[in-house]
Design an enzyme around this catalytic site. Structure first.
Site, mmCIF file in Angstrom:
data_model
loop_
_atom_site.group_PDB
_atom_site.id
_atom_site.type_symbol
_atom_site.label_atom_id
_atom_site.label_comp_id
_atom_site.label_asym_id
_atom_site.label_seq_id
_atom_site.Cartn_x
_atom_site.Cartn_y
_atom_site.Cartn_z
ATOM 1 N N SER A 1 -28.968 -65.287 57.588
ATOM 2 C CA SER A 1 -27.770 -64.862 56.867
ATOM 3 C C SER A 1 -26.543 -65.459 57.541
ATOM 4 O O SER A 1 -26.497 -65.591 58.761
ATOM 5 C CB SER A 1 -27.674 -63.335 56.882
ATOM 6 N N ASP B 1 -24.935 -63.125 51.864
ATOM 7 C CA ASP B 1 -24.892 -61.692 51.560
ATOM 8 C C ASP B 1 -23.623 -61.395 50.770
ATOM 9 O O ASP B 1 -22.533 -61.305 51.333
ATOM 10 C CB ASP B 1 -24.898 -60.881 52.856
ATOM 11 N N GLY C 1 -32.530 -56.165 60.805
ATOM 12 C CA GLY C 1 -33.057 -55.916 62.137
ATOM 13 C C GLY C 1 -34.207 -56.811 62.533
ATOM 14 O O GLY C 1 -35.046 -56.426 63.352
ATOM 15 N N GLY D 1 -30.340 -62.121 60.754
ATOM 16 C CA GLY D 1 -28.895 -61.917 60.742
ATOM 17 C C GLY D 1 -28.396 -61.701 62.147
ATOM 18 O O GLY D 1 -28.358 -62.617 62.954
ATOM 19 N N SER D 2 -28.043 -60.450 62.466
ATOM 20 C CA SER D 2 -27.550 -60.155 63.804
ATOM 21 C C SER D 2 -28.616 -60.370 64.867
ATOM 22 O O SER D 2 -28.309 -60.572 66.032
ATOM 23 C CB SER D 2 -27.042 -58.710 63.863
ATOM 24 N N GLY E 1 -24.259 -55.621 58.982
ATOM 25 C CA GLY E 1 -25.153 -56.236 59.948
ATOM 26 C C GLY E 1 -25.293 -55.363 61.180
ATOM 27 O O GLY E 1 -24.548 -54.398 61.372
ATOM 28 N N GLY E 2 -26.258 -55.706 62.011
ATOM 29 C CA GLY E 2 -26.402 -55.028 63.290
ATOM 30 C C GLY E 2 -27.144 -53.717 63.252
ATOM 31 O O GLY E 2 -27.177 -53.002 64.258
ATOM 32 N N HIS F 1 -27.841 -63.059 47.841
ATOM 33 C CA HIS F 1 -28.323 -61.685 47.804
ATOM 34 C C HIS F 1 -27.172 -60.832 47.267
ATOM 35 O O HIS F 1 -26.221 -60.527 47.988
ATOM 36 C CB HIS F 1 -28.739 -61.241 49.211
ATOM 37 N N ASP G 1 -35.423 -58.159 55.282
ATOM 38 C CA ASP G 1 -34.039 -58.352 55.702
ATOM 39 C C ASP G 1 -33.565 -57.087 56.390
ATOM 40 O O ASP G 1 -33.572 -56.007 55.797
ATOM 41 C CB ASP G 1 -33.180 -58.649 54.469
#
Length: 283
Positions: free
Chosen positions: A13, A40, A182, A202-203, A149-150, A71, A180
């Site tokens: 992402s 995203d 973590g 992502g993160s 995120g995160g 997305h 999607d």
């Protein structure tokens, strides 16, 4: 699961990217060897956050050849499908929760020339896609609640991943199963054996070095999949070496000592490597 898992693909992402340098960030991801890039798209209504309009995506499209997927975490996806497809997104993911006429929406995405996909929030059952599998090229099982995120990976989604994979296999169609939220080496080792073959980093892969590490052992395969994606399908049956954490996940799931050969890949501070007489571990 008893059958062989499809080839694992990495779809980072751009949400953690430096928004002032989006073009450069996309180019760096392509150079790292990712299979596609996920945008995203958030509208501030379906989810609290607000992110990318189609013009932002279009501004980066000619800078890279790697495929884009949108997305759409939005309340009214039908009103904006054509804008994101015109911006250069080859896959468009809509949420089942936002589409009262999901069958119609997926058909429209196909008519507009993109690949249709459906996302399921954590509380949404797998059965929500049971009657639209014939229209889908990808199912996304969210392993966090969308919007930020995160967040921490929700491990209790793994049975749902397995349920969706069983539905896909029963359908006989080459549908990708994406996860999607973590996603990192440790959580990929749960999601991949459950049936996921597309991992959205992502993160968990904020540092470009982490993404590069994930792709390091599969750069050639990623490149061939990228070329194949331009022709239509997204790399099903593409040849190439397994990435190391994919082998670890599959080895654990099937009680085997990974695969032959020795590969290593890094993501952040975690490195998957062959351990001792055949198993895989993280260090």
């Amino acid at each position: 699961m008893t059958g062989e898992l499809p080839s694992i693909e990495i779809a980072p992402s751009v949400l953690p990217a430096d928004f002032a340098r989006l073009g450069e960030e996309c180019q760096a991801l392509e150079k790292a060897g990712v299979d596609r890039i996920q945008w995203d798209v958030m509208d501030g209504q379906f989810v609290p956050n607000l992110t990318f309009g189609p013009d932002v995506i279009a501004a980066t499209r000619d800078l890279v050849s790697v495929p884009f997927e949108a997305h759409l975490m939005v309340e009214t996806p039908d009103l904006m499908l054509d804008r994101y497809i015109d911006a250069g997104c080859q896959i468009v993911i809509v949420h089942a929760e936002a589409c009262p006429h999901l069958h119609r929406t997926l058909g429209r995405i196909r008519e507009l020339g993109a690949q249709p996909a459906v996302a399921l929030n954590p509380a949404t059952p797998a059965s929500a896609v049971a009657h639209v599998l014939d229209l889908c090229d990808l199912i996304l099982v969210m392993t966090v609640n969308p919007g930020f995120g995160g967040q921490s990976y929700i491990a209790t989604m793994e049975p749902k991943i397995a349920e969706v994979r069983a539905m896909i296999e029963a359908s006989g169609r080459p549908i990708d199963l994406e996860v999607d939220g973590g996603i990192g080496p440790a959580t990929a080792a749960g999601a991949a054996p459950a049936g996921a073959n597309v991992l959205v980093a992502g993160s968990g892969a904020t540092a470009l070095a982490g993404v590069a590490g994930l792709c390091a052992t599969g750069g050639g395969a990623a490149s061939s999949r990228r070329r194949a994606s331009v022709r239509g399908r997204w790399g099903h049956g593409a040849a190439g070496p397994m990435r190391s954490w994919q082998a670890a996940a599959m080895g654990r799931a099937r009680g085997r000592g990974g695969v032959s050969g020795c590969w290593g890949a890094s993501m952040g501070s975690v490195t998957w490597a062959r351990v001792g007489g055949g198993g895989w571990g993280a260090g």
